[in-house]
Every structure is written in structure tokens, then in C-alpha cells.
Design a protein around this motif. Sequence first.
Motif, PDB file in Angstrom:
ATOM      1  N   TYR A  84      -1.042   5.598 -19.317  1.00 43.52           N
ATOM      2  CA  TYR A  84      -2.444   5.651 -18.908  1.00 43.52           C
ATOM      3  C   TYR A  84      -2.953   4.242 -18.588  1.00 43.52           C
ATOM      4  O   TYR A  84      -2.823   3.329 -19.391  1.00 43.52           O
ATOM      5  N   GLY A  85      -3.507   4.074 -17.412  1.00 44.78           N
ATOM      6  CA  GLY A  85      -4.011   2.776 -16.993  1.00 44.78           C
ATOM      7  C   GLY A  85      -2.955   1.865 -16.378  1.00 44.78           C
ATOM      8  O   GLY A  85      -3.259   0.754 -15.940  1.00 44.78           O
ATOM      9  N   ASN A  86      -1.693   2.329 -16.352  1.00 52.20           N
ATOM     10  CA  ASN A  86      -0.599   1.506 -15.816  1.00 52.20           C
ATOM     11  C   ASN A  86       0.136   2.164 -14.660  1.00 52.20           C
ATOM     12  O   ASN A  86       1.098   1.607 -14.154  1.00 52.20           O
ATOM     13  N   LYS A  87      -0.328   3.342 -14.268  1.00 50.89           N
ATOM     14  CA  LYS A  87       0.406   4.084 -13.239  1.00 50.89           C
ATOM     15  C   LYS A  87       0.487   3.313 -11.930  1.00 50.89           C
ATOM     16  O   LYS A  87       1.528   3.290 -11.280  1.00 50.89           O
ATOM     17  N   TRP A  88      -0.625   2.698 -11.519  1.00 50.56           N
ATOM     18  CA  TRP A  88      -0.583   1.986 -10.244  1.00 50.56           C
ATOM     19  C   TRP A  88       0.325   0.774 -10.323  1.00 50.56           C
ATOM     20  O   TRP A  88       0.964   0.409  -9.336  1.00 50.56           O
ATOM     21  N   ARG A  89       0.411   0.145 -11.511  1.00 47.56           N
ATOM     22  CA  ARG A  89       1.313  -0.995 -11.689  1.00 47.56           C
ATOM     23  C   ARG A  89       2.770  -0.545 -11.601  1.00 47.56           C
ATOM     24  O   ARG A  89       3.604  -1.211 -10.989  1.00 47.56           O
ATOM     25  N   MET A  90       3.076   0.596 -12.224  1.00 41.27           N
ATOM     26  CA  MET A  90       4.424   1.146 -12.154  1.00 41.27           C
ATOM     27  C   MET A  90       4.777   1.503 -10.704  1.00 41.27           C
ATOM     28  O   MET A  90       5.890   1.243 -10.242  1.00 41.27           O
ATOM     29  N   PHE A  91       3.824   2.078 -10.001  1.00 40.51           N
ATOM     30  CA  PHE A  91       4.038   2.438  -8.595  1.00 40.51           C
ATOM     31  C   PHE A  91       4.270   1.185  -7.758  1.00 40.51           C
ATOM     32  O   PHE A  91       5.135   1.165  -6.880  1.00 40.51           O
ATOM     33  N   PHE A  92       3.506   0.136  -8.047  1.00 40.18           N
ATOM     34  CA  PHE A  92       3.612  -1.111  -7.288  1.00 40.18           C
ATOM     35  C   PHE A  92       4.978  -1.759  -7.503  1.00 40.18           C
ATOM     36  O   PHE A  92       5.587  -2.278  -6.562  1.00 40.18           O
ATOM     37  N   VAL A  93       5.484  -1.729  -8.732  1.00 37.29           N
ATOM     38  CA  VAL A  93       6.813  -2.271  -9.022  1.00 37.29           C
ATOM     39  C   VAL A  93       7.868  -1.524  -8.212  1.00 37.29           C
ATOM     40  O   VAL A  93       8.729  -2.128  -7.567  1.00 37.29           O
ATOM     41  N   SER A  94       7.794  -0.201  -8.235  1.00 35.97           N
ATOM     42  CA  SER A  94       8.739   0.613  -7.473  1.00 35.97           C
ATOM     43  C   SER A  94       8.634   0.336  -5.983  1.00 35.97           C
ATOM     44  O   SER A  94       9.647   0.248  -5.273  1.00 35.97           O
ATOM     45  N   LEU A  95       7.401   0.180  -5.508  1.00 35.75           N
ATOM     46  CA  LEU A  95       7.179  -0.095  -4.093  1.00 35.75           C
ATOM     47  C   LEU A  95       7.803  -1.425  -3.680  1.00 35.75           C
ATOM     48  O   LEU A  95       8.471  -1.514  -2.641  1.00 35.75           O
ATOM     49  N   ILE A  96       7.616  -2.455  -4.498  1.00 35.60           N
ATOM     50  CA  ILE A  96       8.176  -3.779  -4.193  1.00 35.60           C
ATOM     51  C   ILE A  96       9.699  -3.723  -4.134  1.00 35.60           C
ATOM     52  O   ILE A  96      10.322  -4.258  -3.206  1.00 35.60           O
ATOM     53  N   ILE A  97      10.315  -3.072  -5.123  1.00 33.16           N
ATOM     54  CA  ILE A  97      11.777  -2.987  -5.189  1.00 33.16           C
ATOM     55  C   ILE A  97      12.327  -2.260  -3.962  1.00 33.16           C
ATOM     56  O   ILE A  97      13.301  -2.703  -3.337  1.00 33.16           O
ATOM     57  N   ASN A  98      11.693  -1.150  -3.606  1.00 27.76           N
ATOM     58  CA  ASN A  98      12.190  -0.364  -2.475  1.00 27.76           C
ATOM     59  C   ASN A  98      11.928  -1.047  -1.141  1.00 27.76           C
ATOM     60  O   ASN A  98      12.756  -0.971  -0.233  1.00 27.76           O
TER      61      ASN A  98
END
Length: 203
Positions: A133-147
Motif C-alpha cells: 500500500y502506497g508503494n505500487k507506483w514505485r514498484m511499477f516504475f522499477v519494473s518499467l525502468i528495467i524493461n
Amino acid sequence: MKKLDIKNVLTEGVGIGTKNFVSLVLASILYCVTVWIPYLNVGTTIAMMSIPVELSKGNVINPLFIFDAKYRKNMGEFFILLGLMGMAMVPAYFMGIIPGIVLNLAWALAIFLFIDQDLRALEALRKSNELTYGNKWRMFFVSLIINLALMIVICILEALLGDTTLGNILLIIVLLLWVPIDLGCNAVIYKQLTTPEEEVQVE
């Protein structure tokens, strides 16, 4: 509420992934050559899913760990967890891509928590939702950067070398490196969200 440090996730994730590169490749090879064996393949599948948990502890992976009998202990509850996640994901994605992505991120730690903390299926889902909770966009951003980084490297290789032997070899190497780095970043995310702030550093 804990907040992910995106820069830390990426830098430590790359370090953890590269340090365990050989071990993870060997573990993947062992998994592929034994995945056809009934019953054993359930344990090895759960073990492969637990890799970020093992990496989060700062250990160098032993490829033979996938055959540890402990991963077959709670296979029934494991299938219940996957079933619950699958039944919820289908209508979530049916309602639109965004609800599906949000739910996927909310439950991203569920399997790790189930394996690491020996939680029951519903408990793992609830705790994962609470921790993310409150970290979903950060997790998404990490995945986005890696991909995105992977796609950029692939495009550069295609542009410079095309469909050549050297180009194909380098492409395979990049893909093999990407998987451990992705797992390493997941390990840091899990570490940061499940331990006190002063203990989140992954060696």
C-alpha cells in the motif's frame, strides 16, 4: 508507512543479480531438465518462485536448493494461493487493464510471504496488500525502468549488428543478465518492505 527507495532498489538489484548470475542460470537449467518429473516439479517450481526471498537474505544461491524437500511441504496451500489469485485477476483485468495491474502489484509479495513466513493463502494476500500500500507506483516504475532498459539495449543491438551470429549471442547474454537483475530488484523490494528501515540493506 514504508516507502521504497527506487534508486536503492535498482542499484542493489543489479548488484545482487550479477553476483548470482551463474548460480541462477544453473538453477534454471536444472529446473528445465527436471520439470517433467511429477511431484518433484511442484517443489522445484515453488523453489524457483522463492528466489527473490533467498536473494533478499544476502545469500549466494546454491543451484541445488530447488530440490529441497521443504518446498513441497505446503503444496496444497500453494495451489490454493495461486487459485485465489487467478480467480481474482481474471475479473480485475476484465474490468480494465489498470485494475488488473493494481491488483497484481498489491499481491506481488504474496508468494514470497507464503514461502518465507509460512503464512496461509489468505494471510499472505492480506499482508502483501498491506505492505505494498502506497508503494505500487514505485514498484511499477522499477519494473518499467528495467524493461525499458532491456528494450533499448535490444534495439541498439538490432541496429548495430542485425541478425548476425554475434548479434544473436549478445542478445542471449543480455536476456540472461536481465532475469537475475529483475529477480535482484524483486529481492530488494521484498527486503525493504518486510524489514525495519535500519535493516533493509541487502549485503
